[in-house]
Design a protein around this motif. Sequence first.
Motif, PDB file in Angstrom:
ATOM      1  N   VAL A  74      -7.724  -3.087   8.318  1.00  0.00           N
ATOM      2  CA  VAL A  74      -7.572  -2.780   6.845  1.00  0.00           C
ATOM      3  C   VAL A  74      -6.349  -3.365   6.443  1.00  0.00           C
ATOM      4  O   VAL A  74      -5.497  -2.517   6.741  1.00  0.00           O
ATOM      5  CB  VAL A  74      -7.646  -1.056   6.570  1.00  0.00           C
ATOM      6  N   SER A 133       4.724   2.903   9.793  1.00  0.00           N
ATOM      7  CA  SER A 133       3.129   2.475   9.779  1.00  0.00           C
ATOM      8  C   SER A 133       2.508   3.746   9.779  1.00  0.00           C
ATOM      9  O   SER A 133       3.188   4.685   9.846  1.00  0.00           O
ATOM     10  CB  SER A 133       2.957   1.632  10.882  1.00  0.00           C
ATOM     11  N   ALA A 134       0.989   3.734   9.730  1.00  0.00           N
ATOM     12  CA  ALA A 134       0.374   5.210   9.770  1.00  0.00           C
ATOM     13  C   ALA A 134       0.406   5.445  11.387  1.00  0.00           C
ATOM     14  O   ALA A 134       0.346   6.805  11.695  1.00  0.00           O
ATOM     15  CB  ALA A 134      -1.089   4.971   9.387  1.00  0.00           C
ATOM     16  N   ASN A 138       1.485   9.266  11.800  1.00  0.00           N
ATOM     17  CA  ASN A 138       0.902  10.072  12.726  1.00  0.00           C
ATOM     18  C   ASN A 138       1.602  10.795  13.748  1.00  0.00           C
ATOM     19  O   ASN A 138       1.700  11.883  14.019  1.00  0.00           O
ATOM     20  CB  ASN A 138      -0.449   9.682  13.477  1.00  0.00           C
ATOM     21  N   HIS A 177      -8.627   8.265  15.171  1.00  0.00           N
ATOM     22  CA  HIS A 177      -8.227   6.893  15.268  1.00  0.00           C
ATOM     23  C   HIS A 177      -7.419   6.834  16.586  1.00  0.00           C
ATOM     24  O   HIS A 177      -6.558   7.547  17.049  1.00  0.00           O
ATOM     25  CB  HIS A 177      -7.309   6.781  14.028  1.00  0.00           C
ATOM     26  N   GLY A 229     -11.162   9.068   5.848  1.00  0.00           N
ATOM     27  CA  GLY A 229     -11.645   7.669   5.953  1.00  0.00           C
ATOM     28  C   GLY A 229     -11.375   6.919   7.436  1.00  0.00           C
ATOM     29  O   GLY A 229     -10.402   6.872   8.096  1.00  0.00           O
ATOM     30  N   VAL A 231     -12.729   4.165  10.694  1.00  0.00           N
ATOM     31  CA  VAL A 231     -12.393   2.816  10.430  1.00  0.00           C
ATOM     32  C   VAL A 231     -13.694   1.864  10.417  1.00  0.00           C
ATOM     33  O   VAL A 231     -13.696   0.588  10.061  1.00  0.00           O
ATOM     34  CB  VAL A 231     -11.386   2.099  11.418  1.00  0.00           C
ATOM     35  N   ALA A 258      -4.823   7.193   6.515  1.00  0.00           N
ATOM     36  CA  ALA A 258      -4.189   5.969   6.413  1.00  0.00           C
ATOM     37  C   ALA A 258      -4.614   5.128   5.047  1.00  0.00           C
ATOM     38  O   ALA A 258      -3.676   4.791   4.519  1.00  0.00           O
ATOM     39  CB  ALA A 258      -4.534   5.152   7.727  1.00  0.00           C
ATOM     40  N   PHE A 259      -5.786   5.040   5.068  1.00  0.00           N
ATOM     41  CA  PHE A 259      -6.162   4.355   3.687  1.00  0.00           C
ATOM     42  C   PHE A 259      -7.225   5.438   3.058  1.00  0.00           C
ATOM     43  O   PHE A 259      -7.045   5.464   1.504  1.00  0.00           O
ATOM     44  CB  PHE A 259      -6.981   2.991   3.913  1.00  0.00           C
ATOM     45  N   ASP A 285      -0.572   4.979   4.919  1.00  0.00           N
ATOM     46  CA  ASP A 285      -0.106   3.840   5.001  1.00  0.00           C
ATOM     47  C   ASP A 285       0.268   3.303   3.590  1.00  0.00           C
ATOM     48  O   ASP A 285      -0.652   3.424   2.607  1.00  0.00           O
ATOM     49  CB  ASP A 285      -0.896   2.686   5.519  1.00  0.00           C
ATOM     50  N   HIS A 287       1.071  -0.130   3.749  1.00  0.00           N
ATOM     51  CA  HIS A 287       0.924  -1.570   3.773  1.00  0.00           C
ATOM     52  C   HIS A 287      -0.817  -1.677   3.639  1.00  0.00           C
ATOM     53  O   HIS A 287      -1.083  -2.944   4.137  1.00  0.00           O
ATOM     54  CB  HIS A 287       1.524  -2.123   4.960  1.00  0.00           C
ATOM     55  N   LYS A 288      -1.387  -0.813   3.586  1.00  0.00           N
ATOM     56  CA  LYS A 288      -2.947  -0.999   3.391  1.00  0.00           C
ATOM     57  C   LYS A 288      -3.430  -1.160   1.884  1.00  0.00           C
ATOM     58  O   LYS A 288      -2.918  -2.002   1.001  1.00  0.00           O
ATOM     59  CB  LYS A 288      -3.787  -0.114   4.154  1.00  0.00           C
TER      60      LYS A 288
HETATM   61  C1  LIG Z   1      -4.668   1.632  10.231  1.00  0.00           C
HETATM   62  C2  LIG Z   1      -5.051   2.923  10.594  1.00  0.00           C
HETATM   63  C3  LIG Z   1      -3.919   3.551  11.495  1.00  0.00           C
HETATM   64  C4  LIG Z   1      -2.922   3.048  11.915  1.00  0.00           C
HETATM   65  O1  LIG Z   1      -2.070   2.364  11.004  1.00  0.00           O
HETATM   66  P1  LIG Z   1      -1.067   1.180  11.505  1.00  0.00           P
HETATM   67  O2  LIG Z   1      -0.425   0.982   9.813  1.00  0.00           O
HETATM   68  O3  LIG Z   1      -1.676   0.191  11.793  1.00  0.00           O
HETATM   69  O4  LIG Z   1       0.055   1.830  12.316  1.00  0.00           O
HETATM   70  C5  LIG Z   1      -4.290   4.873  11.508  1.00  0.00           C
HETATM   71  N1  LIG Z   1      -5.196   5.473  11.139  1.00  0.00           N
HETATM   72  C6  LIG Z   1      -6.355   4.827  10.406  1.00  0.00           C
HETATM   73  C7  LIG Z   1      -7.441   5.700  10.049  1.00  0.00           C
HETATM   74  C8  LIG Z   1      -5.998   3.660  10.038  1.00  0.00           C
HETATM   75  O5  LIG Z   1      -6.919   2.895   9.553  1.00  0.00           O
END
Ligand SMILES: *Cc1c(COP(=O)(O)O)cnc(C)c1O
Length: 459
Positions: A74, A133-134, A138, A177, A229, A231, A258-259, A285, A287-288
């Motif tokens: 993502v 980051s996510a 977390n 996740h 959300g 993946v 995250a997204f 996140d 950066h998403k």
């Molecule tokens: C991408 C994602 C993460 C981890 O995110 P990073 O920014 O890559 O560390 C965690 N949870 C979900 C649902 C994600 O889509």
Amino acid sequence: MADLLGQVHAAAEPYLSSLSSRAVQDPSALALLAELGGPLPASGGEPSEVIERLLRVGTAAGTASSGPRFFHFVTGGVTEAALAADWAAALLDQNAFSKISSPFAHEVETVALGWLKELFGLPAAWGGALVASATFANFTSLGCATHWWGFQHGVDTAADGLADLPRMPVLSSGYVHASARKALQMLGHGRNAVMVCARDGVGRVDLTAMRRHLESLKGGPAVIIANAGEVNAGDFDPIAELAGLAEEYGCWLHVDGAFGLFAALSPRTAHLVEGIDRADSIAADGHKWLNVPYESGFALVKDQARLGAAFGMPGAAYLPGPGDPGAGYALFGPESSRRARSLPIWATLAAYGREGHRTMVERHLDLAQHLAARIDAAPDLTRLADVPLCIVCFRATPPGVTDLDDFNRRLGAALLADGRVYAGTTVYDGQVALRPAIVNWRTTEADINYFVDVVRELI
Ligand SMILES: *Cc1c(COP(=O)(O)O)cnc(C)c1O
């Protein structure tokens, strides 16, 4: 120095204007990577030559993941305001450790966190921290949950760790996740701490099983992870129902958004995150879907004091301690010295506002539906799941193929080797599938059509 920066500036225009048409990855350009190696230079080279080489190799061999045709993982791009602000962050080189190290970075982070809470409709009183980051969001959130849980047992885990405690119960659906598990692994609980309550092969939550497990804990504190959300197909756990369970059984509710948290931006999808304000912590996140550069995530925590309790760092006489007016975000998250990653977040929110972000999210919702329709219309493609948000889960099903899993695995590899567009494979309910995700502000309907054409060409 200005001349060196001028070299980067001169490379920017041709690179950025190529993003809409270039391949995601040019396999032949990877040979250039050899120009970067060799032994450590003894006395160093001419900086202008060094930067010229880095830009020449990077603009050719770099992955155009900030372009409009990268649908793997993502992966967002970078808005114009965010990119310029990121350059400013590099120029100013602030240490966003504390109010003393940079009152400017501290203030921008405070404003950016406030605007993020407003954007997602969360109370201003919540605490938060910008993290890398996510995964780290977390980690930060579940670090707070750990501290809360230890406190229920009369232990300050920040001071004394987990040694005198039973294992922390963590419940989630099959949507949990890998990075939430990694966070538990880093926090000392172990990634197997998660009790998965799923009712089917997709991973949808089994609320009856979750209630049964909560009953078996006999009122002992536990943590529930809700997934906003997931993946594979962008589906959501029923957050309000999980919030109800958390309230009934006295659990910490963490939401990994995250997204998916961005569903809150559109009235078309806001129902998917209904109840999220009843969570104790949320990870997301930047950066998403916010389309700011790496590394950008954020944790939002209802009880602001819990961040300081879990991540404060008392004991060094030369550093500001918790409660010190000079203290700052280093005491609210895992990092100490940190760059001013707030600048691109602040700039993109200031430049495009609530409406700009809603419009972008809704354009992506439309593009995801367009992609779903193109797949439904193609005789050699089959969609595997509904499309509630921005991910379309499907696979190739050409007539006469008996091992469809193997076929789609090879199709996924062929797509990456080809490099014109990128998407990744997954296993959805036991079936190997592709799962393109659409969160880049540059992506247009033409890019979606091109993606379908390339996939069908490679079948
Ligand atoms: C991408 C994602 C993460 C981890 O995110 P990073 O920014 O890559 O560390 C965690 N949870 C979900 C649902 C994600 O889509």
